[in-house]
Design a protein around this motif. Sequence first.
Motif, PDB file in Angstrom:
ATOM      1  N   GLN A   1       0.831  -1.198   0.000  1.00 37.38           N
ATOM      2  CA  GLN A   1       0.000   0.000   0.000  1.00 37.38           C
ATOM      3  C   GLN A   1       0.870   1.253   0.000  1.00 37.38           C
ATOM      4  OE1 GLN A   1      -2.766  -0.141   3.252  1.00 37.38           O
ATOM      5  NE2 GLN A   1      -3.796  -1.991   2.499  1.00 37.38           N
ATOM      6  N   ASP A   2       0.490   2.191  -0.841  1.00 40.24           N
ATOM      7  CA  ASP A   2       1.199   3.469  -0.958  1.00 40.24           C
ATOM      8  C   ASP A   2       2.644   3.288  -1.434  1.00 40.24           C
ATOM      9  OD1 ASP A   2      -1.116   4.716   0.037  1.00 40.24           O
ATOM     10  OD2 ASP A   2      -0.418   4.482   2.114  1.00 40.24           O
ATOM     11  N   LYS A   3       2.921   2.211  -2.131  1.00 46.81           N
ATOM     12  CA  LYS A   3       4.257   1.982  -2.686  1.00 46.81           C
ATOM     13  C   LYS A   3       4.153   1.887  -4.202  1.00 46.81           C
ATOM     14  CE  LYS A   3       6.387  -0.558   1.172  1.00 46.81           C
ATOM     15  NZ  LYS A   3       7.087  -1.821   1.549  1.00 46.81           N
ATOM     16  N   ALA A   4       5.154   2.408  -4.879  1.00 44.18           N
ATOM     17  CA  ALA A   4       5.210   2.318  -6.337  1.00 44.18           C
ATOM     18  C   ALA A   4       5.947   1.046  -6.719  1.00 44.18           C
ATOM     19  CB  ALA A   4       5.900   3.553  -6.911  1.00 44.18           C
ATOM     20  N   VAL A   5       5.304  -0.091  -6.453  1.00 43.02           N
ATOM     21  CA  VAL A   5       5.922  -1.401  -6.681  1.00 43.02           C
ATOM     22  C   VAL A   5       5.049  -2.190  -7.647  1.00 43.02           C
ATOM     23  CG1 VAL A   5       6.668  -3.568  -5.647  1.00 43.02           C
ATOM     24  CG2 VAL A   5       7.012  -1.415  -4.412  1.00 43.02           C
ATOM     25  N   THR A   6       5.680  -2.761  -8.650  1.00 45.91           N
ATOM     26  CA  THR A   6       4.992  -3.610  -9.617  1.00 45.91           C
ATOM     27  C   THR A   6       5.337  -5.065  -9.322  1.00 45.91           C
ATOM     28  OG1 THR A   6       5.142  -1.876 -11.292  1.00 45.91           O
ATOM     29  CG2 THR A   6       4.678  -4.116 -12.061  1.00 45.91           C
ATOM     30  N   VAL A   7       4.305  -5.918  -9.247  1.00 42.95           N
ATOM     31  CA  VAL A   7       4.503  -7.340  -8.984  1.00 42.95           C
ATOM     32  C   VAL A   7       4.244  -8.115 -10.268  1.00 42.95           C
ATOM     33  CG1 VAL A   7       3.786  -9.333  -7.621  1.00 42.95           C
ATOM     34  CG2 VAL A   7       3.815  -7.044  -6.581  1.00 42.95           C
ATOM     35  N   ASN A   8       5.231  -8.892 -10.708  1.00 47.24           N
ATOM     36  CA  ASN A   8       5.104  -9.722 -11.902  1.00 47.24           C
ATOM     37  C   ASN A   8       5.090 -11.190 -11.477  1.00 47.24           C
ATOM     38  OD1 ASN A   8       5.362  -7.402 -13.644  1.00 47.24           O
ATOM     39  ND2 ASN A   8       7.575  -7.452 -13.198  1.00 47.24           N
ATOM     40  N   ILE A   9       4.003 -11.871 -11.758  1.00 45.72           N
ATOM     41  CA  ILE A   9       3.857 -13.280 -11.377  1.00 45.72           C
ATOM     42  C   ILE A   9       3.822 -14.128 -12.631  1.00 45.72           C
ATOM     43  CG2 ILE A   9       2.439 -14.978 -10.186  1.00 45.72           C
ATOM     44  CD1 ILE A   9       1.379 -12.828  -8.411  1.00 45.72           C
ATOM     45  N   ASP A  10       4.730 -15.090 -12.713  1.00 42.73           N
ATOM     46  CA  ASP A  10       4.806 -16.007 -13.857  1.00 42.73           C
ATOM     47  C   ASP A  10       4.843 -17.430 -13.301  1.00 42.73           C
ATOM     48  OD1 ASP A  10       5.186 -17.350 -16.195  1.00 42.73           O
ATOM     49  OD2 ASP A  10       7.177 -16.529 -16.622  1.00 42.73           O
ATOM     50  N   THR A  11       3.693 -18.124 -13.331  1.00 42.38           N
ATOM     51  CA  THR A  11       3.598 -19.474 -12.761  1.00 42.38           C
ATOM     52  C   THR A  11       2.985 -20.419 -13.777  1.00 42.38           C
ATOM     53  OG1 THR A  11       1.418 -19.028 -11.790  1.00 42.38           O
ATOM     54  CG2 THR A  11       3.349 -18.551 -10.426  1.00 42.38           C
ATOM     55  N   GLU A  12       3.039 -21.702 -13.454  1.00 45.93           N
ATOM     56  CA  GLU A  12       2.389 -22.716 -14.264  1.00 45.93           C
ATOM     57  C   GLU A  12       1.721 -23.730 -13.343  1.00 45.93           C
ATOM     58  OE1 GLU A  12       5.255 -24.844 -16.555  1.00 45.93           O
ATOM     59  OE2 GLU A  12       6.045 -25.962 -14.837  1.00 45.93           O
ATOM     60  N   ASN A  13       0.791 -24.483 -13.889  1.00 48.23           N
ATOM     61  CA  ASN A  13       0.067 -25.496 -13.124  1.00 48.23           C
ATOM     62  C   ASN A  13       1.042 -26.588 -12.703  1.00 48.23           C
ATOM     63  OD1 ASN A  13      -1.592 -27.510 -12.147  1.00 48.23           O
ATOM     64  ND2 ASN A  13      -3.224 -27.119 -13.641  1.00 48.23           N
ATOM     65  N   ALA A  14       1.220 -26.729 -11.394  1.00 48.68           N
ATOM     66  CA  ALA A  14       2.144 -27.745 -10.874  1.00 48.68           C
ATOM     67  C   ALA A  14       1.626 -28.249  -9.535  1.00 48.68           C
ATOM     68  CB  ALA A  14       3.544 -27.169 -10.717  1.00 48.68           C
TER      69      ALA A  14
END
Length: 420
Positions: A317-330
């Motif tokens: 919250q209130d942070k300029a942070v980008t979250v990139n999630i790269d997952t696969e079915n496992a």
Amino acid sequence: MQTRKLGYSLRLYVLLSLLFLVSSLVALYSVITIQYFIHGLDTITRQNMVDVARAVTLDENGYATLLDFHITDDWDKVPAVIKENIDEQPSRPYELKKYIIQPNIFTKPTKAYFVTQAVTADGKVCYVSRYSGPPNFESMIHFRKFTPTSKALFIGITVLLIFLTLLLIILRSVAHPVEALRDWAKNLSPKGLMQQPPVFRYNELNTLADLIRGSLLSVQETLEREQKFLRHASHELRTPIATISSNIELMKKIHPNPEPNEKRIIDRIDRASTTMRHLTETLLWLSREDSTDLPTQEIRLDLLLEQCHQDLQYLLQDKAVTVNIDTENATVLLPHVPAKILLDNLIRNAFQHTQEGEVNIYQRGTHVRICNREIDHDKSLNEELGFGLGLDLSRKLAERFKWRYHNDSQPQGHEARIDF
């Protein structure tokens, strides 16, 4: 982690050292024995020639023979076969000159030529010579089957083999108790520490076993005290943390619209209490003695990562942070609670210590990689909780369950890798 360089084998070192020492002594004494034997034969031959010179009387030509010996008062009258093989005449009384024909040191000589300068009974200087060859040369050989050199070498090799056999027996009798001590120390368990060590034949090894047991008992007691402290401290911390969390919730209900400064303070207290709650849960799991025997179940690792991400979203919250999630079915067979605690710790550390930048969560099969990139690295240094504690607890938790864990510090963040 630096790999320890393999050392040398003590048994092999002792064996080769003693073998080299004894081989050198055997070779030295064999050479000395052969030299003394040859010197003794020369002394006997010279003495026989001197006795022959004293026992005979030269004829008018200055020549006489006795047995195989030729006695003459002039070097020119010495038999030609002697002068052909011995170039120089003896220059002083009782000096022995010889020439022996022998194919090699392991075979008997085939021919021998001897000459010396002696004095007859009436005081005249004479030359005594002898030539030995087939067939009468065999009468000079004391060892029919072996030459003196061969016999000395045979005795030396026999002594060396006997010594080597005794050395192997001694090393075996010493090595077995040492190996037994090694195996005992290698297989020691907390239960085994409560029992007296076995007897290892030698007092020195028994003393060493007692020292090993005493040292490990001291370490075991220290570990038990540490685990007991972790359990007690974690339990005691849960009450004030729960009190803080409940009071924060109550404060939000009583004062739902606080001033911006007040809201910032309340959020900060809320984040700190949540972090402390997660750390306390991790400490409790680390202090459990039966944690490695937990039941496992099939877990969708990609869904678990998504759940952890959603649960910890408040940290951004209130942070300029980008979250990139790269997952696969496992689907992975894991104990659910420890796996979630570990992933919570790693993601929380990444969210908590990134003020402006990005967090990447990557998952393929059982492999998970979480890394954060901070644009302004100085901002992450001012966070209220220490950065290393969560990662250290994560490492210990991974070691407890034998999961492969790596953490690399980078100029603008951290990268954590875990393979379940």
